[in-house]
Write an enzyme that holds these catalytic residues in place. Structure first.
Site, short mmCIF file in Angstrom:
data_model
loop_
_atom_site.label_atom_id
_atom_site.label_comp_id
_atom_site.label_asym_id
_atom_site.label_seq_id
_atom_site.Cartn_x
_atom_site.Cartn_y
_atom_site.Cartn_z
N GLY A 370 0.81 -1.20 0.00
CA GLY A 370 0.00 0.00 0.00
C GLY A 370 0.85 1.25 0.00
N PHE A 372 1.50 3.28 2.34
CA PHE A 372 2.29 3.51 3.54
C PHE A 372 2.89 2.23 4.10
CE2 PHE A 372 -0.84 6.98 3.52
CZ PHE A 372 0.05 8.03 3.37
N GLY A 373 2.83 1.14 3.35
CA GLY A 373 3.43 -0.09 3.84
C GLY A 373 2.72 -1.32 3.29
N VAL A 375 0.51 -4.88 3.06
CA VAL A 375 -0.79 -5.34 3.55
C VAL A 375 -0.76 -6.86 3.59
CG1 VAL A 375 -3.28 -5.32 3.23
CG2 VAL A 375 -1.92 -3.33 2.55
N LYS A 389 -2.97 -3.72 7.50
CA LYS A 389 -2.06 -2.75 6.90
C LYS A 389 -0.99 -2.39 7.93
CE LYS A 389 -3.27 1.59 5.76
NZ LYS A 389 -3.83 2.70 4.96
N ASP A 486 -7.69 11.10 -2.19
CA ASP A 486 -6.85 10.13 -2.90
C ASP A 486 -7.71 9.01 -3.49
OD1 ASP A 486 -4.47 9.20 -3.93
OD2 ASP A 486 -3.91 8.08 -2.15
#
Length: 671
Positions: A370, A372-373, A375, A389, A486
């Protein structure tokens, strides 16, 4: 003048030495290693439908590299059909595999331009395509050996150990069903020193074919790299490598024991001299570099006063930039105070439970990467499937977006918004636990030709309407007025019945009272979906989400990405065809049940949503009315934002699907 002349002379000497190094290292260049077909096609291939199919294929392979270490597929029809395959070494993690294939897909287009067949090897992956179906067909031609320039002092003894180990691993990889055509192992060579080796086959081979491929690779590496202290053999259908360090465990050559001595007489009799040349040139270049740096420091010191003034301007700009919306002093502290309160309620899940659910964040549980990191898929103790997540510790927006998403989503309840089941904050770990969506995200299905066939016209309308309902809830029907900021295909998840659920609220913002718009110096989102007033001026409102929805609507009904085709976009191309009365050219050929009149009406609605002036765009409540009522009279859309583009042929069918929409940005200063 004297200092200037000395500076130039020193620079010339340094460049000369660097050139010598480059000439010496040509044979030892780092990846990628390309192998292109011998055919030389004319330049029309660049704009052919084959090239479009190739680009679509590479995009799809790159997308799948985040969830799989081996994948093959085909794209196109008849003479335009292209077949592709990638393989990552089994020991690498999913994000590293995705990054490697992403780099390889760019390299293969640059290094093998205008070729109908090519393969490129990167450090931990290989990527291949051809206009001829090679899937499931063994190919050991043109195997390429790459070795360390230094040979071992006892090459016969060392080579025997290498070949014996590689053959043992070959048997394991090929005929042990649990090995998945991959094997690694080590073998003592001398006291305190160990040989490490790896073999791997592409998964489209049979066990016998895997064995045949690796046996040929062993033969080739033995002849091409005899006695080398480290080597790899690059083949279209398999791969092998050996080193004197545990490369598949993250070690590097600096970890090699000094007890192993290289021979001073190497292959061809010239490598010993090359080593001395490297030593001499290294020392010489280091000395020249010191002199050069001293001269640079002296010259820069004379401009210290001027630079100090410029640095002050830069610091002021950075400070202003970092103090953008929702990042004022105390804002983050208030968020964490809220988190402390939330830890006491039922939404908080302890870290041990999440470790157990995800098998300690096993790579086999990873669903994708994702914004931000990573999943991960997990299964809780009660059998409920979840998606976890895991916020990357390297994310520059980490804490703020994490707390934002937790506090925001826990207050939202709608069937078209992904449901947050819980969260965890434990030292450096920040985790969000969502309901599991078995059909992944919309982009995975929509931009894959085979998977897109699942989306008939009725399913696409259901997805469009579901997304619209979710946004309308955020804008008007929830207790808070929320701007998502977003909205894109990868942030729309699909449940078992292909119902859409909007996800990823890390960028969302809340409007208080009667406020309808705000300004920010910190622009976040994804190019291709960002409204022009937001991208250029930092101004966002509910109309920003309407713009993103319009882009998404056009992508869904056409099956094509917005950004990245030729010099234009899907939005610009749709506007162009609309004005010429040829918008039906955009209709996805897979939509056998779509009605032309209905398709044109949805194109019309999409163009109304992406108009350049935010004032001209409809609200989401108006959009819902348009989507439901065929008798509603639609106004003439004005020119969309970013619609200036060039088209080689106005009536050329648009079949390309590029990946520029996947470029997420975290911070851009508006002009």
């Amino acid at each position: 003048m004297e200092h200037s002349t000395s500076f130039r002379q020193t620079l010339h000497l340094l460049l000369f030495c660097s050139l010598l190094f480059c000439l010496h290292d040509l044979a030892l260049a780092d990846p990628p290693y390309p192998l292109c077909s011998n055919n030389t096609d004319n330049n029309t291939l660049l704009n052919s439908s084959f090239q479009n199919s190739l680009q679509n294929l590479l995009d799809s392979l790159t997308s799948n590299a985040s969830v799989s270490k081996y994948y093959n597929l085909s794209y196109g029809n008849e003479t335009d059909k292209v077949y592709g395959q990638f393989m990552c070494l089994d020991y690498v993690k999913a994000d590293e595999c995705h990054g490697c294939i992403s780099v390889a897909s760019q390299a293969i287009m640059n290094l093998c331009a205008n070729k109908t067949e090519a393969v490129v090897w990167e450090e931990v992956c290989q990527l291949r395509y051809s206009n001829v179906n090679f899937i499931g067909r063994l190919n050991v031609e043109d195997n390429l050996g790459k070795d360390n320039v230094i040979n071992m002092s006892e090459p016969v003894k060392f080579q025997a150990v290498v070949e014996n180990k590689l053959r043992n691993l070959t048997t394991t990889a090929a005929f042990n069903s649990s090995a998945n055509m991959y094997a690694t192992g080590d073998e003592p060579y001398t006291v305190g020193n160990t040989l490490y080796a790896l073999v791997q086959c592409t998964l489209d081979l049979s066990p016998d074919e895997c064995n045949e491929c690796l046996e040929a690779a062993i033969k080739d590496v033995s002849s091409q790299c005899y006695g080398s202290r480290g080597a790899r053999l690059l083949s279209r259908s398999c791969y092998l490598r050996y080193e004197l360090y545990a490369f598949y465990e993250g070690a590097n050559e600096s970890s090699v024991s000094p007890q192993i001595q290289p021979t001073s007489t190497t292959r061809g009799g010239g490598n010993g001299k090359k080593i001395w040349l490297i030593v001499v040139l290294t020392i010489g270049s280091a000395f020249l570099l010191v002199v050069l740096m001293a001269l640079i420091v002296y010259r820069c010191a004379t401009k210290k006063g001027t630079r100090k003034g410029k640095d002050e301007i830069v610091r002021n700009h950075v400070q202003q930039h970092n103090n953008g919306d929702h990042e004022k002093p105390g804002f983050q502290d208030r968020y964490f105070e809220g988190l402390d309160e939330l830890k006491a309620n039922d939404s908080y899940i302890d870290l041990a439970t999440i470790h157990s659910a995800t098998n300690n964040f096993s790579d086999s549980n990873m669903l994708g990467q994702g914004g931000f990191g990573p999943v991960y898929k997990g299964v809780l103790a009660d059998g409920k499937e979840v998606a976890v997540k895991r916020l990357s510790s390297f994310s520059e927006q980490g804490a703020l977006e994490f707390t934002n998403e937790v506090l925001l989503i826990l207050k939202l309840q709608h069937k078209n918004l992904v449901r947050l089941l819980g969260f965890c904050v434990d030292q450096q770990e920040k985790l969000l636990v969502y309901e599991f969506m078995p059909n992944s995200s919309l982009d995975v299905v929509l931009f894959d030709q085979k998977k897109r066939a699942q989306l008939d016209w009725s399913k696409r309308l259901n997805i469009i309407n579901g997304i619209a309902r979710g946004i309308l809830y955020l804008h008007e029907d929830s207790r808070l007025r929320i701007i998502h900021r977003d909205l894109k295909a990868s942030n729309v998840l699909l449940d078992f019945d292909m119902n859409p659920k909007i996800s990823d609220f890390g960028m969302a913002r809340i409007f208080a009272g009667a406020d309808s718009e705000a300004n920010t110096a910190r622009i976040v989102g994804t190019y291709g979906y960002m409204a022009p007033e937001y991208a250029m001026e930092g101004l966002y409102s509910v109309k920003s989400d309407v713009f993103s929805f319009g882009v998404l609507l056009l992508e869904i009904i056409t099956g094509k990405r917005n950004a990245g085709f030729h010099q234009s976009t899907l939005v610009a191309y749709a506007w162009h065809l609309w004005n010429e009365g040829n918008a039906l050219e955009l209709m996805d050929p897979l939509l056998i049940d779509g009605l032309p009149e209905e398709f044109l009406r949805f194109i019309h609605i999409g163009l109304l949503c992406v108009q350049e002036d935010a004032f001209d765009r409809p609200t989401m409540s108006s959009v819902m009315v348009m989507l439901k009522g065929e008798t509603v009279t639609l106004s003439q859309p004005q020119q969309p934002a970013f619609s200036v583009g060039r088209f080689a042929e106005h009536h050329q069918r648009f079949t390309q699907s590029c990946s520029a929409n996947g470029l997420s940005i975290s911070s851009v200063a508006p002009r």
